[in-house]
Write a protein that holds these residues in place. Structure first.
Motif, PDB file in Angstrom:
ATOM      1  N   ASP A 187      32.212 -17.070  25.982  1.00 20.46           N
ATOM      2  CA  ASP A 187      32.495 -16.768  24.578  1.00 20.46           C
ATOM      3  C   ASP A 187      33.893 -16.167  24.463  1.00 20.46           C
ATOM      4  OD1 ASP A 187      32.634 -15.742  21.990  1.00 20.46           O
ATOM      5  OD2 ASP A 187      30.524 -15.148  21.958  1.00 20.46           O
ATOM      6  N   ILE A 188      34.865 -16.953  24.010  1.00 24.56           N
ATOM      7  CA  ILE A 188      36.240 -16.451  23.942  1.00 24.56           C
ATOM      8  C   ILE A 188      36.389 -15.361  22.885  1.00 24.56           C
ATOM      9  CG2 ILE A 188      37.303 -18.528  24.871  1.00 24.56           C
ATOM     10  CD1 ILE A 188      37.995 -19.341  22.006  1.00 24.56           C
ATOM     11  N   ASN A 189      35.567 -15.406  21.845  1.00 24.74           N
ATOM     12  CA  ASN A 189      35.669 -14.377  20.822  1.00 24.74           C
ATOM     13  C   ASN A 189      35.140 -13.040  21.319  1.00 24.74           C
ATOM     14  OD1 ASN A 189      36.841 -15.865  18.573  1.00 24.74           O
ATOM     15  ND2 ASN A 189      34.953 -17.043  18.598  1.00 24.74           N
ATOM     16  N   LEU A 190      34.066 -13.069  22.094  1.00 19.53           N
ATOM     17  CA  LEU A 190      33.574 -11.836  22.703  1.00 19.53           C
ATOM     18  C   LEU A 190      34.565 -11.336  23.751  1.00 19.53           C
ATOM     19  CD1 LEU A 190      31.422  -9.689  22.930  1.00 19.53           C
ATOM     20  CD2 LEU A 190      30.164 -11.186  24.520  1.00 19.53           C
ATOM     21  N   ALA A 191      35.139 -12.259  24.532  1.00 21.95           N
ATOM     22  CA  ALA A 191      36.164 -11.871  25.503  1.00 21.95           C
ATOM     23  C   ALA A 191      37.344 -11.205  24.809  1.00 21.95           C
ATOM     24  CB  ALA A 191      36.622 -13.090  26.290  1.00 21.95           C
ATOM     25  N   ASN A 192      37.743 -11.760  23.678  1.00 21.21           N
ATOM     26  CA  ASN A 192      38.845 -11.193  22.916  1.00 21.21           C
ATOM     27  C   ASN A 192      38.503  -9.790  22.416  1.00 21.21           C
ATOM     28  OD1 ASN A 192      41.355 -11.133  21.553  1.00 21.21           O
ATOM     29  ND2 ASN A 192      40.429 -11.910  19.675  1.00 21.21           N
ATOM     30  N   ALA A 230      41.494 -23.508  15.511  1.00 22.62           N
ATOM     31  CA  ALA A 230      42.008 -22.745  14.384  1.00 22.62           C
ATOM     32  C   ALA A 230      41.501 -21.318  14.531  1.00 22.62           C
ATOM     33  CB  ALA A 230      41.547 -23.356  13.064  1.00 22.62           C
ATOM     34  N   LYS A 231      41.994 -20.425  13.679  1.00 23.37           N
ATOM     35  CA  LYS A 231      41.564 -19.037  13.767  1.00 23.37           C
ATOM     36  C   LYS A 231      41.470 -18.431  12.371  1.00 23.37           C
ATOM     37  CE  LYS A 231      46.257 -17.211  14.446  1.00 23.37           C
ATOM     38  NZ  LYS A 231      47.132 -16.423  15.340  1.00 23.37           N
ATOM     39  N   TYR A 232      40.707 -17.356  12.290  1.00 20.16           N
ATOM     40  CA  TYR A 232      40.593 -16.630  11.031  1.00 20.16           C
ATOM     41  C   TYR A 232      40.392 -15.152  11.329  1.00 20.16           C
ATOM     42  CZ  TYR A 232      35.515 -16.603  11.864  1.00 20.16           C
ATOM     43  OH  TYR A 232      34.270 -16.418  12.406  1.00 20.16           O
ATOM     44  N   SER A 233      40.636 -14.326  10.341  1.00 20.69           N
ATOM     45  CA  SER A 233      40.462 -12.881  10.489  1.00 20.69           C
ATOM     46  C   SER A 233      39.044 -12.491  10.088  1.00 20.69           C
ATOM     47  CB  SER A 233      41.471 -12.121   9.637  1.00 20.69           C
ATOM     48  OG  SER A 233      42.790 -12.381  10.062  1.00 20.69           O
ATOM     49  N   ARG A 239      39.238 -14.406  15.151  1.00 21.39           N
ATOM     50  CA  ARG A 239      38.238 -15.255  15.794  1.00 21.39           C
ATOM     51  C   ARG A 239      38.766 -16.688  15.837  1.00 21.39           C
ATOM     52  NH1 ARG A 239      33.396 -12.920  16.570  1.00 21.39           N
ATOM     53  NH2 ARG A 239      32.315 -14.908  16.710  1.00 21.39           N
ATOM     54  N   PHE A 240      38.484 -17.354  16.950  1.00 20.96           N
ATOM     55  CA  PHE A 240      38.940 -18.718  17.174  1.00 20.96           C
ATOM     56  C   PHE A 240      37.760 -19.676  17.114  1.00 20.96           C
ATOM     57  CE2 PHE A 240      41.792 -15.832  19.387  1.00 20.96           C
ATOM     58  CZ  PHE A 240      43.042 -16.300  19.032  1.00 20.96           C
ATOM     59  N   TYR A 241      38.015 -20.920  16.675  1.00 19.92           N
ATOM     60  CA  TYR A 241      36.959 -21.927  16.664  1.00 19.92           C
ATOM     61  C   TYR A 241      37.581 -23.313  16.815  1.00 19.92           C
ATOM     62  CZ  TYR A 241      38.328 -22.590  11.756  1.00 19.92           C
ATOM     63  OH  TYR A 241      39.030 -22.827  10.614  1.00 19.92           O
ATOM     64  N   PRO A 242      36.870 -24.224  17.527  1.00 23.03           N
ATOM     65  CA  PRO A 242      37.375 -25.587  17.699  1.00 23.03           C
ATOM     66  C   PRO A 242      37.160 -26.390  16.423  1.00 23.03           C
ATOM     67  CG  PRO A 242      35.270 -25.372  18.798  1.00 23.03           C
ATOM     68  CD  PRO A 242      35.620 -24.003  18.274  1.00 23.03           C
TER      69      PRO A 242
END
Length: 262
Positions: A187-192, A230-233, A239-242
């Motif tokens: 999970d890249i968002n949790l890693a972030n 893409a990403k959003y706040s 947070r990033f998403y494909p």
């Protein structure tokens, strides 16, 4: 400090590396990338189960490969993704095996289990626990080992959302105790959210390593995951998403050669 200096090794047909990174006490570093890119293999190589074909692993100034196993166990603990299921072992037995190099007793074992919310299982047969319960006991065992650096491979596997929240608190407590924490994360968002630095892989090669703000960019994620991002706040941060799959065949030569600070 735990240092990987241009290490190279093989896992099946894949040659992984050169990989260089540094993990300091009180830091959380996450390794991210697609399945089969070399994340778990890197932890396994650090543990000594995969021989190196180049480079070195240094822990607090000593070459890890030249240290006695008992000393390595005081320096590095490893919570694996695949959870062993020893027949007839209680949770207490599993904990005692995890801490075989230390002189801790029941109080320290209970403290580690309590931190992970599984102290009530101390006398249960380990094999009767659920996947999430086994995961938390395994993490407790890694903590009880009391090494300076703790590695966890996909620690959120099998965990419900409430246990993931508990895990985040555990990781923060390890950081406060000046433990160096090395994670493999899907999970890249949790890693972030939880990491200080990121090591990003693609097909055994390092796309980028450094501070998470520098590594987790749209460009780097697209190269690592072969997808448009893409990403959003959000209240938890970026947070990033494909958004679209695409074949990135033109992988930059410099990313094949070693770590890149983006």
């Amino acid at each position: 400090m735990l240092e990987l200096n241009d290490i190279r090794f093989r896992r099946g047909e894949l040659e992984i590396g050169p990989v260089s990174m540094e993990l300091s006490p009180g830091e959380i570093l996450s390794i991210c990338g697609k399945n089969g890119s070399g994340k778990t293999s890197t932890l396994t190589a650090i543990s000594g189960y995969i021989p190196l074909i180049g480079g070195s692993i240094i822990v607090d100034g000593d070459n890890l490969r030249k240290l006695k196993p008992s000393f390595v166990a005081r320096k590095i603990s490893y919570v694996q993704q695949e959870i062993p299921d020893p027949m007839g072992f209680t949770v207490r037995d599993v904990m005692e095996i995890s801490g075989f190099t230390r002189m801790g007793g029941d109080e320290e074992i209970v403290d580690a289990l309590k931190l992970c919310g599984v102290e009530k299982f101390i006398d249960r047969d380990f094999s009767t626990l659920s996947g999430g319960e086994k995961r938390m006991v395994s993490i407790a065992g890694g903590i009880y080992q009391n090494a300076d650096y703790i590695m966890m491979d996909e620690p959120t596997s099998f965990l419900d959302l409430d246990k993931i929240s508990t895990l985040i608190k555990i990781l923060n407590s390890l950081k406060e105790k000046r433990k160096g924490v090395l994670l493999v994360m899907h999970d890249i968002n949790l890693a972030n959210r939880i990491s200080d630095s990121i090591l990003l892989f693609r097909e055994g090669k390092v796309v980028a390593f450094g501070d998470k703000e520098d590594v987790l960019t749209i460009h780097n994620l697209e190269m690592a995951y072969n997808a448009k991002f893409a990403k959003y706040s959000s209240p938890e941060g970026i947070r990033f998403y494909p958004v679209e799959m695409e074949d990135f065949t033109d992988f930059p030569e410099e990313a094949r050669e070693g770590p890149q600070h983006s």
